[in-house]
Scaffold this motif. Sequence first.
Motif, mmCIF file in Angstrom:
data_model
loop_
_atom_site.group_PDB
_atom_site.id
_atom_site.type_symbol
_atom_site.label_atom_id
_atom_site.label_comp_id
_atom_site.label_asym_id
_atom_site.label_seq_id
_atom_site.Cartn_x
_atom_site.Cartn_y
_atom_site.Cartn_z
ATOM 1 N N GLU A 39 5.963 5.649 -4.890
ATOM 2 C CA GLU A 39 5.351 5.957 -3.636
ATOM 3 C C GLU A 39 5.714 4.721 -2.686
ATOM 4 O O GLU A 39 5.391 3.502 -3.186
ATOM 5 C CB GLU A 39 4.076 6.128 -3.566
ATOM 6 N N ARG A 40 6.347 4.892 -1.774
ATOM 7 C CA ARG A 40 6.750 3.753 -0.574
ATOM 8 C C ARG A 40 6.145 3.762 0.484
ATOM 9 O O ARG A 40 6.133 4.889 1.083
ATOM 10 C CB ARG A 40 8.222 3.667 -0.394
ATOM 11 N N ARG A 45 2.903 7.168 8.847
ATOM 12 C CA ARG A 45 3.150 8.341 8.120
ATOM 13 C C ARG A 45 2.560 8.205 6.630
ATOM 14 O O ARG A 45 2.495 7.179 6.424
ATOM 15 C CB ARG A 45 4.543 8.927 8.552
ATOM 16 N N GLY A 46 2.688 9.545 6.273
ATOM 17 C CA GLY A 46 2.354 9.509 4.818
ATOM 18 C C GLY A 46 3.434 8.769 3.908
ATOM 19 O O GLY A 46 4.535 8.523 4.375
ATOM 20 N N PRO A 47 3.338 8.334 2.719
ATOM 21 C CA PRO A 47 4.110 7.611 1.834
ATOM 22 C C PRO A 47 5.362 8.463 1.686
ATOM 23 O O PRO A 47 5.262 9.532 1.520
ATOM 24 C CB PRO A 47 3.599 7.078 0.782
ATOM 25 N N LEU A 48 6.586 7.836 1.383
ATOM 26 C CA LEU A 48 7.682 8.502 0.691
ATOM 27 C C LEU A 48 7.590 8.457 -0.670
ATOM 28 O O LEU A 48 7.220 7.620 -1.367
ATOM 29 C CB LEU A 48 9.226 7.625 0.984
#
Length: 112
Positions: A39-40, A45-48
């Motif tokens: 997870e990045r 926004r939500g994590p990549l």
Amino acid sequence: MAAIPTYRWRLAPDGLATRRQLRARGLRPGGQDVAAQVERPRRRRGPLVAYLYSIEQAKPVRPMTPAKWAALAKANAARRVCPECRRDAGYVIPLSLGMCTPCAYPEEQRAA
């Protein structure tokens, strides 16, 4: 259902790779399940999320056969043919127009 291990960005253990990293090595996941995820974090926004696969279980990429090359060439050629005038536009027809530029913007509209 068990949750898969989640690692922070750039902290995944050795032996795991994303699809792109496998492809760069000439490998593919080969039907194996996702081994973990990375997870990045992002600010608003939500994590990549990137899924990781085991390098040991990965299989070599299947080679392109002459039939696959021919099918790919035919598909790319079809993207260049205008559905209105049926001519090869010399470029890939944009999906936003759906036809070549001369058909989308006839001479009368350009002169006005």
